[in-house]
Scaffold this motif. Structure first.
Motif, PDB file in Angstrom:
ATOM      1  N   ALA A 153      -1.402   9.630   3.295  1.00 37.11           N
ATOM      2  CA  ALA A 153      -1.482   8.261   3.796  1.00 37.11           C
ATOM      3  C   ALA A 153      -1.199   8.253   5.289  1.00 37.11           C
ATOM      4  CB  ALA A 153      -0.469   7.369   3.073  1.00 37.11           C
ATOM      5  N   ASP A 154      -1.898   7.429   6.033  1.00 33.61           N
ATOM      6  CA  ASP A 154      -1.644   7.327   7.456  1.00 33.61           C
ATOM      7  C   ASP A 154      -0.278   6.715   7.703  1.00 33.61           C
ATOM      8  OD1 ASP A 154      -4.004   8.437   8.399  1.00 33.61           O
ATOM      9  OD2 ASP A 154      -5.075   6.540   8.218  1.00 33.61           O
ATOM     10  N   VAL A 155       0.457   7.312   8.611  1.00 31.74           N
ATOM     11  CA  VAL A 155       1.785   6.845   8.968  1.00 31.74           C
ATOM     12  C   VAL A 155       1.830   6.780  10.478  1.00 31.74           C
ATOM     13  CG1 VAL A 155       4.236   7.353   8.868  1.00 31.74           C
ATOM     14  CG2 VAL A 155       2.781   7.967   6.951  1.00 31.74           C
ATOM     15  N   SER A 156       2.176   5.632  11.038  1.00 33.09           N
ATOM     16  CA  SER A 156       2.240   5.533  12.489  1.00 33.09           C
ATOM     17  C   SER A 156       3.642   5.877  12.964  1.00 33.09           C
ATOM     18  CB  SER A 156       1.849   4.128  12.954  1.00 33.09           C
ATOM     19  OG  SER A 156       2.945   3.276  12.925  1.00 33.09           O
ATOM     20  N   ALA A 157       3.741   6.309  14.207  1.00 40.08           N
ATOM     21  CA  ALA A 157       5.039   6.662  14.781  1.00 40.08           C
ATOM     22  C   ALA A 157       5.950   5.448  14.879  1.00 40.08           C
ATOM     23  CB  ALA A 157       4.844   7.299  16.154  1.00 40.08           C
ATOM     24  N   ASP A 158       5.379   4.239  14.817  1.00 42.23           N
ATOM     25  CA  ASP A 158       6.185   3.025  14.866  1.00 42.23           C
ATOM     26  C   ASP A 158       6.994   2.820  13.587  1.00 42.23           C
ATOM     27  OD1 ASP A 158       5.158   2.498  17.372  1.00 42.23           O
ATOM     28  OD2 ASP A 158       3.568   1.206  16.592  1.00 42.23           O
ATOM     29  N   ASP A 159       6.537   3.392  12.476  1.00 43.02           N
ATOM     30  CA  ASP A 159       7.264   3.309  11.214  1.00 43.02           C
ATOM     31  C   ASP A 159       8.183   4.505  11.131  1.00 43.02           C
ATOM     32  OD1 ASP A 159       6.220   0.971  10.217  1.00 43.02           O
ATOM     33  OD2 ASP A 159       4.510   1.959   9.307  1.00 43.02           O
ATOM     34  N   ASP A 160       9.487   4.245  11.181  1.00 42.81           N
ATOM     35  CA  ASP A 160      10.438   5.345  11.255  1.00 42.81           C
ATOM     36  C   ASP A 160      10.991   5.770   9.901  1.00 42.81           C
ATOM     37  OD1 ASP A 160      12.041   3.218  10.667  1.00 42.81           O
ATOM     38  OD2 ASP A 160      13.471   3.570  12.272  1.00 42.81           O
ATOM     39  N   PHE A 161      10.336   5.411   8.799  1.00 38.16           N
ATOM     40  CA  PHE A 161      10.920   5.730   7.505  1.00 38.16           C
ATOM     41  C   PHE A 161      10.895   7.212   7.164  1.00 38.16           C
ATOM     42  CE2 PHE A 161       6.868   6.084   5.326  1.00 38.16           C
ATOM     43  CZ  PHE A 161       6.051   5.198   5.996  1.00 38.16           C
ATOM     44  N   LEU A 162      10.203   8.033   7.929  1.00 34.86           N
ATOM     45  CA  LEU A 162      10.236   9.471   7.690  1.00 34.86           C
ATOM     46  C   LEU A 162      11.269  10.176   8.573  1.00 34.86           C
ATOM     47  CD1 LEU A 162       6.439  10.249   7.277  1.00 34.86           C
ATOM     48  CD2 LEU A 162       8.153   9.888   5.507  1.00 34.86           C
ATOM     49  N   LYS A 163      11.837   9.469   9.536  1.00 27.53           N
ATOM     50  CA  LYS A 163      12.843  10.050  10.425  1.00 27.53           C
ATOM     51  C   LYS A 163      14.229   9.898   9.814  1.00 27.53           C
ATOM     52  CE  LYS A 163      10.310   8.610  14.541  1.00 27.53           C
ATOM     53  NZ  LYS A 163      10.357   7.709  15.694  1.00 27.53           N
ATOM     54  N   LEU A 164      15.089  10.888  10.063  1.00 20.33           N
ATOM     55  CA  LEU A 164      16.482  10.768   9.643  1.00 20.33           C
ATOM     56  C   LEU A 164      17.243   9.914  10.643  1.00 20.33           C
ATOM     57  CD1 LEU A 164      17.491  14.378   8.530  1.00 20.33           C
ATOM     58  CD2 LEU A 164      17.248  12.366   7.090  1.00 20.33           C
ATOM     59  N   ARG A 165      18.060   8.986  10.155  1.00 18.12           N
ATOM     60  CA  ARG A 165      18.962   8.227  11.005  1.00 18.12           C
ATOM     61  C   ARG A 165      20.268   9.003  11.119  1.00 18.12           C
ATOM     62  NH1 ARG A 165      17.582   3.470   7.419  1.00 18.12           N
ATOM     63  NH2 ARG A 165      15.817   2.492   8.438  1.00 18.12           N
ATOM     64  N   LYS A 166      21.045   8.705  12.125  1.00 15.02           N
ATOM     65  CA  LYS A 166      22.348   9.348  12.300  1.00 15.02           C
ATOM     66  C   LYS A 166      23.179   9.130  11.035  1.00 15.02           C
ATOM     67  CE  LYS A 166      26.402   9.537  15.193  1.00 15.02           C
ATOM     68  NZ  LYS A 166      27.136   9.020  16.325  1.00 15.02           N
ATOM     69  N   GLY A 167      23.728  10.211  10.506  1.00 22.47           N
ATOM     70  CA  GLY A 167      24.565  10.134   9.309  1.00 22.47           C
ATOM     71  C   GLY A 167      23.820  10.357   8.012  1.00 22.47           C
ATOM     72  N   GLU A 168      22.481  10.422   8.044  1.00 23.93           N
ATOM     73  CA  GLU A 168      21.718  10.630   6.815  1.00 23.93           C
ATOM     74  C   GLU A 168      21.636  12.113   6.470  1.00 23.93           C
ATOM     75  OE1 GLU A 168      18.968   6.727   6.457  1.00 23.93           O
ATOM     76  OE2 GLU A 168      18.036   8.429   7.469  1.00 23.93           O
ATOM     77  N   VAL A 169      21.527  12.400   5.176  1.00 21.21           N
ATOM     78  CA  VAL A 169      21.487  13.770   4.686  1.00 21.21           C
ATOM     79  C   VAL A 169      20.270  13.937   3.791  1.00 21.21           C
ATOM     80  CG1 VAL A 169      22.715  15.514   3.321  1.00 21.21           C
ATOM     81  CG2 VAL A 169      24.012  13.892   4.733  1.00 21.21           C
ATOM     82  N   ALA A 170      19.505  15.004   4.037  1.00 14.62           N
ATOM     83  CA  ALA A 170      18.330  15.320   3.231  1.00 14.62           C
ATOM     84  C   ALA A 170      18.541  16.662   2.538  1.00 14.62           C
ATOM     85  CB  ALA A 170      17.085  15.362   4.109  1.00 14.62           C
ATOM     86  N   VAL A 171      17.890  16.862   1.394  1.00 19.38           N
ATOM     87  CA  VAL A 171      17.932  18.119   0.652  1.00 19.38           C
ATOM     88  C   VAL A 171      16.505  18.572   0.369  1.00 19.38           C
ATOM     89  CG1 VAL A 171      20.163  17.613  -0.429  1.00 19.38           C
ATOM     90  CG2 VAL A 171      18.046  16.993  -1.611  1.00 19.38           C
ATOM     91  N   ALA A 172      16.346  19.828   0.012  1.00 25.65           N
ATOM     92  CA  ALA A 172      15.030  20.340  -0.368  1.00 25.65           C
ATOM     93  C   ALA A 172      14.696  19.838  -1.772  1.00 25.65           C
ATOM     94  CB  ALA A 172      15.022  21.863  -0.342  1.00 25.65           C
ATOM     95  N   PRO A 173      13.486  19.318  -1.976  1.00 21.54           N
ATOM     96  CA  PRO A 173      13.107  18.856  -3.317  1.00 21.54           C
ATOM     97  C   PRO A 173      12.844  20.037  -4.257  1.00 21.54           C
ATOM     98  CG  PRO A 173      11.282  18.602  -1.790  1.00 21.54           C
ATOM     99  CD  PRO A 173      12.450  19.082  -0.989  1.00 21.54           C
TER     100      PRO A 173
END
Length: 179
Positions: free
Chosen positions: A10-30
């Protein structure tokens, strides 16, 4: 504007930040493989093209949105016209699936993914109780959706207040903190 693709193309624009981590967020490998499979029974048509436009929750908008059901499932709607509300399960296909700790923009405090209603979750399944306005053929017109246009639909269920409502439920973590 920089364009990039999500995992599903799906097209995602750089204006939509939902794929970026915010300060304090934690991601894991699926996990490397999936445990189940499913298919989409339709698409949800909304006026929202970006996360910034999308309501934070289903009660923030009175927009009439359209559920475009795959025509093969039209007979499954028989009898649904008598209910006032439906439970809609949908797949938030344009979000992260690896966050275990998030920092909601509207709250600014770390929360575990399972303590939030965020679309970013291991299985991005969303649920809404939507008011059923009308049914026309394979289209349902509803109010109470909080997703981007063309979101895949997983299931439709009738909402029954007698079994689905839990009057003694606490309003949420906002209420527990006295907010």
């Amino acid at each position: 504007m920089i364009e990039r693709k999500s995992n599903k193309g799906a097209d995602v624009s750089a204006d939509d930040d939902f794929l970026k981590l915010r300060k304090g967020e934690v991601a894991v490998a699926p996990p490397k493989k999936f445990d189940a499979s499913l298919y989409f029974i339709g698409r949800i048509r909304t006026p929202w093209q970006s996360r910034a436009q999308c309501p934070k929750n289903t009660r923030e908008s009175d927009a009439i949105c359209t559920i475009e059901l795959d025509p093969r499932w039209t007979p499954a709607l028989k009898g649904l016209e008598i209910v006032t509300h439906v439970l809609l399960l949908y797949w938030m296909d344009r979000t992260r699936r690896d966050l275990v700790v998030q920092v909601p923009r509207h709250y600014g405090e770390q929360r575990g993914t399972f303590a939030l209603r965020s679309p970013a979750r291991p299985n991005p399944i969303a649920v809404s109780v939507a008011r059923l306005v009308r049914i026309e053929g394979n289209a349902l017109y509803v109010v109470g959706i909080d997703c981007l246009d063309n979101t895949p639909l997983l299931d439709i269920k009738p909402y029954f207040a007698s079994t689905d409502s839990v009057p003694e439920a606490v309003v949420g973590w906002h209420a527990r903190r006295g907010e």
